[in-house]
Design an enzyme around this catalytic site. Structure first.
Site, PDB file in Angstrom:
ATOM      1  CE  LYS A 178      -1.726   3.026   1.920  1.00  0.00           C
ATOM      2  NZ  LYS A 178      -1.464   4.447   1.551  1.00  0.00           N
ATOM      3  CD  GLU A 183      -2.299   9.046   1.277  1.00  0.00           C
ATOM      4  OE1 GLU A 183      -1.634   7.989   1.343  1.00  0.00           O
ATOM      5  OE2 GLU A 183      -2.691   9.646   2.298  1.00  0.00           O
ATOM      6  N   GLY A 197       6.500   5.468   8.299  1.00  0.00           N
ATOM      7  CA  GLY A 197       5.695   6.688   8.292  1.00  0.00           C
ATOM      8  C   GLY A 197       5.829   7.405   9.614  1.00  0.00           C
ATOM      9  CB  THR A 226       0.464   6.782  10.885  1.00  0.00           C
ATOM     10  OG1 THR A 226      -0.090   8.066  10.623  1.00  0.00           O
ATOM     11  CG2 THR A 226      -0.255   5.768  10.029  1.00  0.00           C
ATOM     12  N   GLY A 227       2.136   5.083  13.137  1.00  0.00           N
ATOM     13  CA  GLY A 227       2.732   3.816  13.591  1.00  0.00           C
ATOM     14  C   GLY A 227       1.966   3.241  14.779  1.00  0.00           C
ATOM     15  CD  GLU A 274      12.421   4.264   9.052  1.00  0.00           C
ATOM     16  OE1 GLU A 274      12.390   5.177   9.919  1.00  0.00           O
ATOM     17  OE2 GLU A 274      12.451   4.460   7.837  1.00  0.00           O
TER      18      GLU A 274
HETATM   19  O1  TXE Z   1       2.507  10.104   7.226  1.00  0.00           O
HETATM   20  P1  TXE Z   1       1.652   8.834   7.585  1.00  0.00           P
HETATM   21  P2  TXE Z   1       2.107  11.464   6.499  1.00  0.00           P
HETATM   22  C1  TXE Z   1       6.398  11.959   9.252  1.00  0.00           C
HETATM   23  C2  TXE Z   1       6.766  13.390   8.909  1.00  0.00           C
HETATM   24  C3  TXE Z   1       5.540  13.882   8.206  1.00  0.00           C
HETATM   25  C4  TXE Z   1       4.459  13.191   9.001  1.00  0.00           C
HETATM   26  C5  TXE Z   1       3.113  13.044   8.321  1.00  0.00           C
HETATM   27  O2  TXE Z   1       6.979  14.104  10.094  1.00  0.00           O
HETATM   28  O3  TXE Z   1       5.431  15.263   8.268  1.00  0.00           O
HETATM   29  O4  TXE Z   1       4.990  11.917   9.251  1.00  0.00           O
HETATM   30  O5  TXE Z   1       3.253  12.439   7.044  1.00  0.00           O
HETATM   31  C6  TXE Z   1      -0.490   5.324   5.457  1.00  0.00           C
HETATM   32  N1  TXE Z   1      -3.176   2.737   8.953  1.00  0.00           N
HETATM   33  N2  TXE Z   1       6.889  11.001   8.267  1.00  0.00           N
HETATM   34  O6  TXE Z   1       0.782  11.963   6.949  1.00  0.00           O
HETATM   35  O7  TXE Z   1       0.252   9.199   7.938  1.00  0.00           O
HETATM   36  C7  TXE Z   1      -0.435   6.458   4.452  1.00  0.00           C
HETATM   37  O8  TXE Z   1      -1.466   6.306   3.492  1.00  0.00           O
HETATM   38  C8  TXE Z   1      -2.294   2.284   8.037  1.00  0.00           C
HETATM   39  C9  TXE Z   1       8.101  10.316   8.582  1.00  0.00           C
HETATM   40  O9  TXE Z   1       2.250  11.240   5.048  1.00  0.00           O
HETATM   41  O10 TXE Z   1       2.432   8.078   8.600  1.00  0.00           O
HETATM   42  C10 TXE Z   1       0.984   6.281   3.909  1.00  0.00           C
HETATM   43  O11 TXE Z   1       1.010   5.208   2.979  1.00  0.00           O
HETATM   44  N3  TXE Z   1      -1.670   3.103   7.165  1.00  0.00           N
HETATM   45  C11 TXE Z   1       8.310   9.144   7.698  1.00  0.00           C
HETATM   46  C12 TXE Z   1       1.786   5.885   5.151  1.00  0.00           C
HETATM   47  O12 TXE Z   1       0.805   5.354   6.058  1.00  0.00           O
HETATM   48  C13 TXE Z   1      -1.944   4.418   7.234  1.00  0.00           C
HETATM   49  C14 TXE Z   1       7.928   9.298   6.282  1.00  0.00           C
HETATM   50  C15 TXE Z   1       2.527   7.033   5.832  1.00  0.00           C
HETATM   51  O13 TXE Z   1       1.596   8.019   6.195  1.00  0.00           O
HETATM   52  C16 TXE Z   1      -2.851   4.942   8.173  1.00  0.00           C
HETATM   53  C17 TXE Z   1       6.684  10.001   6.117  1.00  0.00           C
HETATM   54  C18 TXE Z   1      -3.482   4.034   9.068  1.00  0.00           C
HETATM   55  N4  TXE Z   1      -4.345   4.444  10.007  1.00  0.00           N
HETATM   56  C19 TXE Z   1       6.228  10.844   7.085  1.00  0.00           C
HETATM   57  N5  TXE Z   1      -2.904   6.295   8.019  1.00  0.00           N
HETATM   58  C20 TXE Z   1       9.664   8.501   7.794  1.00  0.00           C
HETATM   59  N6  TXE Z   1       9.837   7.630   8.795  1.00  0.00           N
HETATM   60  O14 TXE Z   1      10.528   8.699   6.950  1.00  0.00           O
HETATM   61  C21 TXE Z   1      -2.053   6.609   7.009  1.00  0.00           C
HETATM   62  N7  TXE Z   1      -1.473   5.480   6.527  1.00  0.00           N
END
Ligand code: TXE
Length: 511
Positions: free
Chosen positions: A189, A192, A241, A245-246, A263
């Site tokens: 997945k 988006e 992510g 969300t983790g 991660e």
């Molecule tokens: O991340 P999300 P977002 C951090 C960074 C950024 C913030 C928000 O600070 O500003 O996160 O970014 C999927 N169950 N990082 O909103 O929400 C989502 O569709 C399962 C650090 O983009 O964590 C996407 O595929 N999945 C990071 C993925 O999770 C879900 C990199 C990441 O989205 C979900 C990115 C749910 N309930 C952002 N909700 C790093 N470690 O490098 C969303 N997703």
């Protein structure tokens, strides 16, 4: 190979690309809802992304399960999986130019960096191929003449891979080829916001000869990700992510007690001691903090600088930072591209303003970049905030933009305690030519990675992952591969047991 149409029109097409799910080797259009993805650099709609429903997820999981049970991949000799993974790596190289354009355009990252990501994806895939060729358990042959213990290493099963937007192809490649090397079948997945390279790489797995159903993709947003993490047919979730969300992923995975690898975010420090090679360190700090627009989990977003050299160091650093060229992601020569979307741009700017109000001083940048050729995109000036204290949110919050904070220290202990004084523990860098100091500090830092006299650097053999709020589990290295496996102990007694059993090692007689 099937004749399913390609999902990606040429990347420079004026009309938006339309993505699809890939289930059991076939392209599947979305049901109804579609997200229009705007390029961060230009604001133009470049892709339409179907939002996968719980039903799409269930079909993809069922396809992965069928493929797993068929055994053509999961039970194939590791050397066969290795051969096809190497073929996949070659195909990634063959399509590198188009893949890089997709990532650059959708993520807003400079093309040069996107090209590096795709080369990295191919390298990770080749490394995973070498692990597939060398997948093995262990044998215990010295527990007495009548006992042989076999520890078998098996694929964990069906894995859900949820990836973010900042390194779409690279982070996918920290997961997918390693899962495949272990014999797992996957449902991916992608974010988006950056769906293109995941769909394309999944198509390339098919072209490489990896059986249909071994790699499935369901596109969509958090709802799709949530459905995948909750699905009882998924044995393991590997997620990259945000920390928030983790936590939701952990919660969603608890139904069938899935194995989970997370991660998450980071707030790394570049610790520069007075006895470092300061020229090298300046380069490292510029790279570490502004690489990938600062949208990077290992971004070295805090500079901890020894007071004795702070003024000299900052003067060089500000000059180097001012020379960075912010520009269109697809233009050669761009060092810093666009923020991922408008809300994120506002968020980054509000961090700068609120910490300025609390006493931090922007010594470079500090604003949205206003330039005629960038008017429709989301650009922030590379920014250095000086005088940041541990009490300020900029010291501890993941800003995820081109914003570097500066804090001065006097002693080694102070440097270590400042570095560790955050919720995260992903990666830190230490700059010093004193080997005693470097090793003492490396051991004291609470992070999964420590870079010494370098930053954001190293081969895929090194395991990667977080301490504290930065996650659970490891990616890359043999440890990252082993995350996708289960161990099975086979305890074999030969000859007559003479009525005793060695439970926990001690011999016990029955009756
Ligand atoms: O991340 P999300 P977002 C951090 C960074 C950024 C913030 C928000 O600070 O500003 O996160 O970014 C999927 N169950 N990082 O909103 O929400 C989502 O569709 C399962 C650090 O983009 O964590 C996407 O595929 N999945 C990071 C993925 O999770 C879900 C990199 C990441 O989205 C979900 C990115 C749910 N309930 C952002 N909700 C790093 N470690 O490098 C969303 N997703």
């Amino acid at each position: 190979m099937t004749s399913t149409p390609r999902s990606t029109a040429p990347p420079d097409a004026a009309t938006p690309r339309s993505y699809h799910h890939l289930i059991a080797g076939r392209a599947r259009p979305g049901e109804d809802q579609v997200i229009a993805r705007r390029a961060p650099g230009t604001g133009a709609v470049v892709a339409n992304v179907p939002v996968g429903t719980a039903r799409d997820v269930a079909e993809a999981v069922a396809a992965a399960r069928r493929a797993l049970e068929a055994g053509t991949w999961s039970k194939a000799p590791g050397l066969d999986r290795s051969r096809l993974l190497n073929r996949l790596a070659d195909l990634i190289d063959d399509h590198a130019a188009a893949l890089a354009v997709l990532d650059s355009e959708e993520a807003g990252k400079p093309l040069r960096l996107a090209e590096g990501d795709i080369a990295g994806a191919a390298m990770l895939t080749r490394y995973a191929a070498s692990l597939a060729a060398d997948m093995h358990g262990t044998a215990y042959s010295d527990h007495g003449a009548d006992f042989t213990g076999l520890v078998l290493r098996e694929p964990v099963g069906v894995v859900g891979l949820v990836t973010p937007w900042n390194f779409p192809a690279l982070i996918l490649s920290q997961k997918l080829p390693f899962a495949l090397a272990a014999g797992c079948c996957a449902v991916v997945k992608p974010s988006e916001l950056t769906t293109g390279t995941a769909v394309r790489i999944a198509e390339l797995t098919r072209d490489a000869g990896i059986p249909a159903g071994v790699v499935n993709v369901v596109t969509g947003d958090g709802r799709t990700g949530q459905a995948l993490c909750e699905h009882p047919g998924v044995d393991m979730v590997s997620f990259t992510g945000s920390t928030a969300t983790g936590r939701k992923v952990l919660e969603a995975a608890k139904g069938n007690l899935k194995k989970v690898s997370l991660e998450l975010g980071g707030k790394a420090a570049n610790i520069v001691f007075a006895d470092a090679d300061l020229e090298d360190a300046v380069e490292g700090v510029v790279f570490g903090s502004f690489f990938n627009n600062g949208e990077c989990c290992v971004s070295q977003a805090r500079l901890l600088i020894e007071d004795a050299v702070a003024e000299e160091f900052l003067s060089e650093l500000t000059a180097r930072t001012r020379a960075l060229r912010v520009g269109q992601p697809l233009e050669r020569g761009t060092d810093v591209g666009a923020m991922i979307h408008g809300r994120h741009l506002e968020n980054v700017l509000s961090h700068i303003v609120s910490n300025h109000d609390l006493g931090a001083t922007p010594i470079v940048g500090g604003s949205r970049l206003v330039r005629a050729d960038l008017a429709d995109g989301y650009y922030v000036e590379p920014t250095i905030l000086d005088g940041v204290t541990p009490q300020m949110p900029a010291f501890r919050d993941e800003i995820f933009g081109p914003v570097l904070t500066v804090t001065r220290f006097r002693t080694v202990d102070e440097a270590v305690s400042l570095a560790n004084d955050v919720e995260y523990g992903l990666a830190n860098s230490v700059w010093s030519k004193n080997v005693d100091k470097v090793l003492t500090v490396a051991r004291a830092l609470q992070s999964g990675t420590v870079y010494v006299n370098t930053t954001i650097d190293g081969p895929p053999t090194m395991p990667f992952g977080g301490y504290k709020g930065s996650g659970v589990g490891r990616e890359m290295g043999r440890a990252g591969f082993e995350e996708f496996t289960e161990l099975k102990s086979v305890n074999i007694r030969t000859g007559r047991r003479a009525g005793t059993f060695a439970f926990g090692g001690a011999h016990v007689a029955v009756g």
